[in-house]
Scaffold this active site. Sequence first.
Site, PDB file in Angstrom:
ATOM      1  N   ILE A 195       0.833  -1.204   0.000  1.00  0.00           N
ATOM      2  CA  ILE A 195       0.000   0.000   0.000  1.00  0.00           C
ATOM      3  C   ILE A 195       0.870   1.257   0.000  1.00  0.00           C
ATOM      4  CG2 ILE A 195      -1.651   1.345   1.345  1.00  0.00           C
ATOM      5  CD1 ILE A 195      -2.832  -1.309   2.312  1.00  0.00           C
ATOM      6  N   VAL A 222       2.363   1.870  -3.479  1.00  0.00           N
ATOM      7  CA  VAL A 222       1.409   2.375  -4.464  1.00  0.00           C
ATOM      8  C   VAL A 222       0.901   3.761  -4.092  1.00  0.00           C
ATOM      9  CG1 VAL A 222      -0.860   1.961  -5.498  1.00  0.00           C
ATOM     10  CG2 VAL A 222       0.732   0.056  -5.193  1.00  0.00           C
ATOM     11  N   GLU A 223       0.673   3.999  -2.802  1.00  0.00           N
ATOM     12  CA  GLU A 223       0.078   5.261  -2.370  1.00  0.00           C
ATOM     13  C   GLU A 223       1.065   6.427  -2.412  1.00  0.00           C
ATOM     14  OE1 GLU A 223      -2.856   6.234  -1.652  1.00  0.00           O
ATOM     15  OE2 GLU A 223      -4.066   4.442  -1.293  1.00  0.00           O
ATOM     16  N   SER A 224       2.280   6.206  -1.931  1.00  0.00           N
ATOM     17  CA  SER A 224       3.195   7.341  -1.754  1.00  0.00           C
ATOM     18  C   SER A 224       4.586   7.120  -2.305  1.00  0.00           C
ATOM     19  CB  SER A 224       3.308   7.690  -0.262  1.00  0.00           C
ATOM     20  OG  SER A 224       4.018   6.671   0.434  1.00  0.00           O
TER      21      SER A 224
END
Length: 229
Positions: free
Chosen positions: A99, A102-104
């Site tokens: 996560i 992908v997110e940051s």
Amino acid sequence: MLAAAALGLCAVSGTARAELWGYVDGAGVAHFADKPMDSRYSQVLRQRDSDTFRVPGKTTASASLLTWLEFAPEVKAIQPVLREAERVTGVDAELLKAIITVESGYRGDLVSPRGAVGLMQVTPVTGDRYATKAEAQARPVEQRLRDPKHNIMIGARMLADLSRRFGGVDVALAAWNAGEGNVRRAGGKIPDFDETRAHVHMVLELYWALLQQRQQGLANQMKMVRTDG
């Protein structure tokens, strides 16, 4: 652990280059086949030659990304935090790592146009919702979310809660991306939003690749579906 199904991907068709489809059910058991058996199955492994992951700021071959995740100083620095969050919440560190990627892209100072903050891109509303009383009283939410340890713990609590309420990791990730209301309006399933489906797919694909790397093919719970009759 949440959906802790180690991936013996090399066992599929005798090679890691084969396609692999799968899903994680409500009990946290991963189901795999070499083709989609029904609508629950998503493609989790493609031919290596064309397999790419797209993360903020880069498009890179999966092997290169996995190598970066193994050796990058910014990734190593938070590994103890990921393991602590795994121990406390039951959410696999590999899922949290996927996560964050992908997110940051591991940019802890990132703030989105919608106000999501930090490694896991947590909004202030979510930060307050999943903070303990002591945490909430200690400092303002924006300040808390810029602390990598707190940001990860809040994200892990949220994901554990969503997974319990929606019955699976895939739908929990959809709620994370599209919002709980959109998942409820979709009947408790992944909403038909291109962005959300792509987000869920990328996170799960990377998560399962990281699990394979961690477990080296030693399955905890795994069900293979024969499709050759």
